[in-house]
Design a protein around this motif. Structure first.
Motif, PDB file in Angstrom:
ATOM      1  N   GLU A   1      14.782  16.557 -28.551  1.00 48.32           N
ATOM      2  CA  GLU A   1      13.815  16.759 -29.623  1.00 48.32           C
ATOM      3  C   GLU A   1      12.563  15.935 -29.340  1.00 48.32           C
ATOM      4  OE1 GLU A   1      15.113  16.643 -33.654  1.00 48.32           O
ATOM      5  OE2 GLU A   1      16.764  18.018 -33.277  1.00 48.32           O
TER       6      GLU A   1
ATOM      7  N   ALA B   1       6.499  15.295 -33.852  1.00 42.70           N
ATOM      8  CA  ALA B   1       5.194  15.852 -34.201  1.00 42.70           C
ATOM      9  C   ALA B   1       4.076  15.066 -33.519  1.00 42.70           C
ATOM     10  CB  ALA B   1       5.002  15.803 -35.717  1.00 42.70           C
TER      11      ALA B   1
ATOM     12  N   ALA C   1       3.456  14.337 -30.652  1.00 39.35           N
ATOM     13  CA  ALA C   1       3.752  13.591 -29.432  1.00 39.35           C
ATOM     14  C   ALA C   1       3.084  14.292 -28.247  1.00 39.35           C
ATOM     15  CB  ALA C   1       5.257  13.508 -29.219  1.00 39.35           C
TER      16      ALA C   1
ATOM     17  N   ARG D   1      15.824  11.870 -27.746  1.00 35.88           N
ATOM     18  CA  ARG D   1      15.102  12.063 -28.995  1.00 35.88           C
ATOM     19  C   ARG D   1      13.799  11.278 -28.925  1.00 35.88           C
ATOM     20  NH1 ARG D   1      18.028  14.940 -33.484  1.00 35.88           N
ATOM     21  NH2 ARG D   1      19.837  15.673 -32.319  1.00 35.88           N
ATOM     22  N   ILE D   2      12.706  12.017 -29.006  1.00 31.57           N
ATOM     23  CA  ILE D   2      11.372  11.421 -28.939  1.00 31.57           C
ATOM     24  C   ILE D   2      10.738  11.612 -30.309  1.00 31.57           C
ATOM     25  CG2 ILE D   2       9.186  11.448 -27.684  1.00 31.57           C
ATOM     26  CD1 ILE D   2      11.574  11.085 -25.832  1.00 31.57           C
ATOM     27  N   ASP D   3      10.253  10.551 -30.879  1.00 36.57           N
ATOM     28  CA  ASP D   3       9.715  10.574 -32.245  1.00 36.57           C
ATOM     29  C   ASP D   3       8.228  10.983 -32.246  1.00 36.57           C
ATOM     30  OD1 ASP D   3       9.652  10.186 -35.013  1.00 36.57           O
ATOM     31  OD2 ASP D   3      10.116   8.042 -34.926  1.00 36.57           O
ATOM     32  N   ASN D   4       7.656  11.002 -33.413  1.00 37.59           N
ATOM     33  CA  ASN D   4       6.260  11.401 -33.589  1.00 37.59           C
ATOM     34  C   ASN D   4       5.301  10.474 -32.841  1.00 37.59           C
ATOM     35  OD1 ASN D   4       7.292  13.191 -35.491  1.00 37.59           O
ATOM     36  ND2 ASN D   4       6.723  11.917 -37.236  1.00 37.59           N
ATOM     37  N   LEU D   5       4.214  11.049 -32.356  1.00 39.73           N
ATOM     38  CA  LEU D   5       3.078  10.295 -31.827  1.00 39.73           C
ATOM     39  C   LEU D   5       3.425   9.427 -30.628  1.00 39.73           C
ATOM     40  CD1 LEU D   5       1.456   9.264 -35.242  1.00 39.73           C
ATOM     41  CD2 LEU D   5       0.539  10.907 -33.628  1.00 39.73           C
ATOM     42  N   VAL D   6       4.506   9.773 -29.953  1.00 41.30           N
ATOM     43  CA  VAL D   6       4.867   9.068 -28.719  1.00 41.30           C
ATOM     44  C   VAL D   6       4.052   9.646 -27.565  1.00 41.30           C
ATOM     45  CG1 VAL D   6       6.731   8.855 -27.007  1.00 41.30           C
ATOM     46  CG2 VAL D   6       7.170   8.384 -29.439  1.00 41.30           C
TER      47      VAL D   6
ATOM     48  N   ILE E   1      16.259   7.222 -26.653  1.00 42.09           N
ATOM     49  CA  ILE E   1      15.612   7.270 -27.964  1.00 42.09           C
ATOM     50  C   ILE E   1      14.257   6.590 -27.825  1.00 42.09           C
ATOM     51  CG2 ILE E   1      15.701   6.409 -30.336  1.00 42.09           C
ATOM     52  CD1 ILE E   1      18.789   6.401 -30.059  1.00 42.09           C
ATOM     53  N   VAL E   2      13.209   7.276 -28.179  1.00 35.14           N
ATOM     54  CA  VAL E   2      11.867   6.683 -28.128  1.00 35.14           C
ATOM     55  C   VAL E   2      11.245   6.859 -29.512  1.00 35.14           C
ATOM     56  CG1 VAL E   2       9.654   6.613 -26.944  1.00 35.14           C
ATOM     57  CG2 VAL E   2      11.692   7.371 -25.703  1.00 35.14           C
ATOM     58  N   VAL E   3      11.064   5.736 -30.191  1.00 36.21           N
ATOM     59  CA  VAL E   3      10.653   5.773 -31.589  1.00 36.21           C
ATOM     60  C   VAL E   3       9.122   5.873 -31.694  1.00 36.21           C
ATOM     61  CG1 VAL E   3      10.909   4.627 -33.831  1.00 36.21           C
ATOM     62  CG2 VAL E   3      12.723   4.437 -32.130  1.00 36.21           C
ATOM     63  N   SER E   4       8.696   6.235 -32.840  1.00 36.42           N
ATOM     64  CA  SER E   4       7.299   6.586 -33.124  1.00 36.42           C
ATOM     65  C   SER E   4       6.264   5.643 -32.525  1.00 36.42           C
ATOM     66  CB  SER E   4       7.125   6.597 -34.641  1.00 36.42           C
ATOM     67  OG  SER E   4       5.820   6.994 -34.949  1.00 36.42           O
TER      68      SER E   4
ATOM     69  N   ASN F   1      -4.539  15.199 -28.535  1.00 33.49           N
ATOM     70  CA  ASN F   1      -4.306  14.601 -29.852  1.00 33.49           C
ATOM     71  C   ASN F   1      -5.101  13.323 -30.091  1.00 33.49           C
ATOM     72  OD1 ASN F   1      -2.681  16.681 -30.676  1.00 33.49           O
ATOM     73  ND2 ASN F   1      -0.743  15.624 -30.350  1.00 33.49           N
TER      74      ASN F   1
ATOM     75  N   LEU G   1      -4.014  10.397 -27.622  1.00 32.98           N
ATOM     76  CA  LEU G   1      -3.675   9.651 -28.840  1.00 32.98           C
ATOM     77  C   LEU G   1      -4.543   8.419 -29.065  1.00 32.98           C
ATOM     78  CD1 LEU G   1       0.230   9.916 -28.567  1.00 32.98           C
ATOM     79  CD2 LEU G   1      -1.201  11.078 -30.241  1.00 32.98           C
TER      80      LEU G   1
ATOM     81  N   GLN H   1      -3.253   5.646 -26.677  1.00 26.13           N
ATOM     82  CA  GLN H   1      -2.868   4.945 -27.903  1.00 26.13           C
ATOM     83  C   GLN H   1      -3.708   3.711 -28.195  1.00 26.13           C
ATOM     84  OE1 GLN H   1       1.348   4.591 -26.992  1.00 26.13           O
ATOM     85  NE2 GLN H   1       1.843   6.293 -28.346  1.00 26.13           N
TER      86      GLN H   1
ATOM     87  N   ARG I   1       0.273  16.366 -39.920  1.00 25.04           N
ATOM     88  CA  ARG I   1       1.595  17.004 -39.943  1.00 25.04           C
ATOM     89  C   ARG I   1       2.378  16.431 -41.110  1.00 25.04           C
ATOM     90  NH1 ARG I   1      -0.077  20.809 -36.715  1.00 25.04           N
ATOM     91  NH2 ARG I   1      -1.286  19.871 -35.064  1.00 25.04           N
TER      92      ARG I   1
ATOM     93  N   GLN J   1       7.678  17.432 -41.730  1.00 29.54           N
ATOM     94  CA  GLN J   1       8.686  17.738 -40.702  1.00 29.54           C
ATOM     95  C   GLN J   1       9.889  16.801 -40.886  1.00 29.54           C
ATOM     96  OE1 GLN J   1       5.461  16.969 -39.856  1.00 29.54           O
ATOM     97  NE2 GLN J   1       5.775  14.768 -39.690  1.00 29.54           N
TER      98      GLN J   1
ATOM     99  N   PHE K   1      13.274  11.171 -38.488  1.00 33.67           N
ATOM    100  CA  PHE K   1      13.956  10.836 -37.234  1.00 33.67           C
ATOM    101  C   PHE K   1      15.338  10.314 -37.594  1.00 33.67           C
ATOM    102  CE2 PHE K   1      13.911   8.118 -33.201  1.00 33.67           C
ATOM    103  CZ  PHE K   1      13.753   9.178 -32.313  1.00 33.67           C
TER     104      PHE K   1
ATOM    105  N   THR L   1       1.053  11.743 -39.163  1.00 38.54           N
ATOM    106  CA  THR L   1       2.341  12.419 -39.330  1.00 38.54           C
ATOM    107  C   THR L   1       3.118  11.774 -40.472  1.00 38.54           C
ATOM    108  OG1 THR L   1       3.341  10.963 -37.668  1.00 38.54           O
ATOM    109  CG2 THR L   1       2.517  13.067 -36.891  1.00 38.54           C
TER     110      THR L   1
ATOM    111  N   GLN M   1       1.681   6.970 -38.657  1.00 40.75           N
ATOM    112  CA  GLN M   1       3.017   7.535 -38.795  1.00 40.75           C
ATOM    113  C   GLN M   1       3.677   6.953 -40.035  1.00 40.75           C
ATOM    114  OE1 GLN M   1       5.412   9.485 -37.920  1.00 40.75           O
ATOM    115  NE2 GLN M   1       7.304   8.418 -38.317  1.00 40.75           N
TER     116      GLN M   1
END
Lengths: 358, 358, 358
Positions: free
Chosen positions: A228, A231, A233, A250-255, A268-271, B232, B254, B272, C197, C200, C203, C234, C256
């Motif tokens: 996943e 958003a 990202a 799992r890749i989070d938003n804005l990564v 897992i890569v958080v926002s 983005n 970003l 970023q 966004r 959605q 996470f 987001t 975020q």
């Protein structure tokens, strides 16, 4: 219960059921432990938090912090772990299991399944030449599907998605609204959330006599099965090899994930975290929010990178690091404590500093 | 070689050639130095890394770290610097040059040029009144072009881009999918990647009796020639003056650039990072990933701001800073070392801290 | 004055007026204090900075730093505070008021009001079944409005926005280009900038035998009245309860906000900041740029979180914190000063560190 009540507001969510406890126990892989006064043959209509659940709802307890709520709940059933089996209220049925959060995910999915793709290509969609789109694929309004695109069975492409020439998408994927994906090979059961950008040029350029000159980015993005991507990202394609997102990650938003980066399985890569070009992650690596990794380093299996961490060199498998620059968790918090102690006395900070400096 | 092999998978990239070594040397501005057993009259078909290149491929060596691969490569030709000219394998042709990475960019571009715009306005596009669009411009499906928009020759507007009323876009630009650009004057050869947001209101409001009240943002975004803006990324328009991105600058994915910010020529802003309102950068400034600059400060020419740096005051031309708050690189790493030393002894951290505190 | 001059380039902004000083004073809630040589009956045509304003422009002074410009300005009128009332140039009219920045916002809005919605649904838009759209709503090209969507009077939905089934949008909202909003209840006078966004999946996933399994996210996003959400920001919907953005709050670009987060009234969240799941903010909380908050914590009313701050625990009402981990502002800067002192002597850093370590 109003149709608009939470969770599962009927305006936004499908709702299946009702289900007997036996069906829920099956989904949860749980043992049924009925309270002394629990009614038989209840049909459960939905999920709800302990505080608001009714006798027709099933609820959930995972965290000991919320144990007091268990005594007060009116829920007809509760998913919980072995540790709490003696505390099931008399009027309730306990669904006792080893992994309550997983069981909960499955019970909630039973009531509120993901909407399946609605087969058909919206008449407004623009579809290129020589595509191979399975008959039950959904393609939403204004989607743009390039030439030679391949889309597997059961996949849904939302409104306004733009899929570039030659892209392959596997089965049962969910491609969100306004996604742009190019130069990409996408596996099965992949979800790309709204606004995700996949496959654009990496940030590569050489210094020429009149300014920067772009270096052609000739790789792809490979997204393996069950991934996943959040958003907005952004995942750049590789320059000479591929950018790879390993299965189950799992890749989070804005990564941000730079060109040639390699993620192993179930990362897992958080926002708002960022992974620079050519950096490689093993399997089961966790990168917390806003962390940043420089390029060309290796992160070992199961390493955990803390929030806002700045990683400038390799991290061993299993290590827990935090801080900028990254250091072991214990060292980081020791540093914080020592510095706080040194700086404490507000009356005479400079003389203290003098003493500290010897 | 499979059509799907890397780099340059034919599903995603055009491929020109084959080319003789003389043509490659011309593109690379390089001297041909043939190995003792190098065949004559080879026609080169593509680019490849040293590890996978064949006798019909040209490869590249820039970094001494990869020197061992040079001895083992089967590449028919290699772009490299003077320092490696004595190590060209016998079967290969060396293209010896001063700027191997730049030469590589040009050779790779020779094989895989950027696809030119495909002239024509897609029938689904919505085009406003009084526009001036050069005849060879490409406008993709569902693009929305506002009134009085001006678009120069050779520019391609991708699917789903939304160009606001009055916006000017120069020649040979690439405007990516789902870009939104308003209140903007855009130069020549500018690339905006997918999802970039240009020209929205800056973050400006006054405190009124009933809450915040927006302050009208009456400036524009001026993007000079040869700029690239990443996927983005967001660039707010000015409030009373313009937000300016200087010629040749490269902005990564970003990135956030606030209202009235001024970037000089050939600045680099990595993924970023964020530049707050009214801050001014000189020329050739580099802002590394996730760095943040507060508003109303000045960064001198050629200054380099490290990753995750938090810049709260002016930075002199040529300075290298890192840390939050920003400090010179040397000072930052000295601080890290001193604190590590102070905090080291894990057995008795508090007594150590006591001693350190005097 | 050229039509293309700043501020208020006529290509991009509407322009009302001219207005007499009395009308401006009324908008500004200001007292008119005419300079000794100020002409009567001037009609003002626009706003401009002190440096470039003409006799037909009104300008603005809020910051003592720019006081020298007041003496030199040719502006016909100037909005300023009581502190500067004695320094109004002879040829100018002063509009003296308590809140000059607010007054300025209102004067500038008088000349350059927000363009009202242009009633009508563009023929290319796709509108679902059972919608309730007020007659004067604007729906732009290629917008996709789901089933049962409700949109209040005076609202404008820009090109390419995608509004999911069941979403409610109040009156006089501005929904930007390429916005995707689902599972959301949106109040009145809300602005969502381009690419935001909303709604959605959060996470959330459990560890299953074959990898991660998604936990159904069964809440909504509730956006109260007068909120603004920046470009490419987001906001995930809640899992069991709602994600709530309190009335009057201002969220900047690329922010975020995780599932179940709760923001009170008039919170400010600056660009690239992140708020993790289930964290709760009181009223009037300010989160500066790039700050990050972990999940499940509480931030008291009027607390201020500094730029790049990493907040790992609750913050009291009214507190000012910065650093990662977060600490009071004074402590943070004391720490910085102490560490700098300890590390200073560049000639013999290690012996100093030894001494400092005792």
């Amino acid at each position: 219960m109003s149709d608009h009540s939470l969770p599962g507001d009927a305006r936004f969510f499908t709702r299946m059921g009702p289900f007997p406890a036996s069906r829920l126990a099956e989904a949860a892989d749980a043992e049924i432990v009925a309270g002394s006064a629990a009614p038989v043959d209840v049909l459960f209509r939905g999920v709800a938090p302990l505080q608001s659940a009714t006798a027709q709802d099933i609820s959930f307890l995972d965290n000991r912090r919320y144990l007091p709520l268990l005594g007060e709940t009116r829920a007809g059933a509760v998913v919980l772990g072995q540790a709490f089996r003696d505390q099931i209220p008399p009027h309730a049925i306990g669904l006792v299991c080893k992994s309550p959060y997983l069981a909960w995910a499955r019970v909630a999915s039973l009531f509120h399944p993901v909407t399946p793709a609605r087969p058909g290509i919206h008449p407004s969609a623009v579809v290129g030449a020589d595509v191979s789109i399975a008959p039950d694929v959904e393609v939403g309004p204004f989607a743009v599907i390039g030439d030679r695109v391949v889309i597997g069975a059961g996949t849904a492409i939302s409104a306004h998605a733009v899929i570039g020439d030659g892209v392959r998408i596997g089965e049962r994927c969910r491609i969100g609204a306004h996604v742009a994906a190019s130069h990409a090979l996408i596996g099965h059961r992949v979800t790309l959330y709204s606004g995700a950008r996949i496959g654009q040029d990496g940030f590569g350029f050489a210094v020429g006599p009149a300014g920067f000159e772009s270096v052609p980015q000739l790789g792809r993005v490979v997204i393996e099965d069950d991934v996943e991507i959040g958003a907005n990202a952004t995942i750049d394609r590789g320059s000479m090899r591929d950018t790879v997102i390993g299965a189950g990650s799992r890749i989070d938003n804005l990564v941000q994930i730079g060109h040639n980066a390699q993620l192993g399985r179930c990362c897992i890569v958080v926002s708002q975290a960022g992974i620079s070009g050519s950096t490689e992650l093993g399997d089961y690596v966790t990168i917390a929010a806003q962390a940043g990794l420089i390029g060309h380093i290796k992160i070992g299996d199961k390493a955990r990178i803390g929030a806002q961490c700045g990683v400038m060199s390799d991290v061993e498998a299993g290590a827990d690091v935090i801080g900028s620059p990254a250091m072991p968790f214990r060292e980081f918090f020791r540093n914080v404590a020592v510095l706080r102690k040194l700086a404490r006395r507000p009356d005479k900070p400079s003389s203290e500093a003098d003493k500290a400096a010897g």
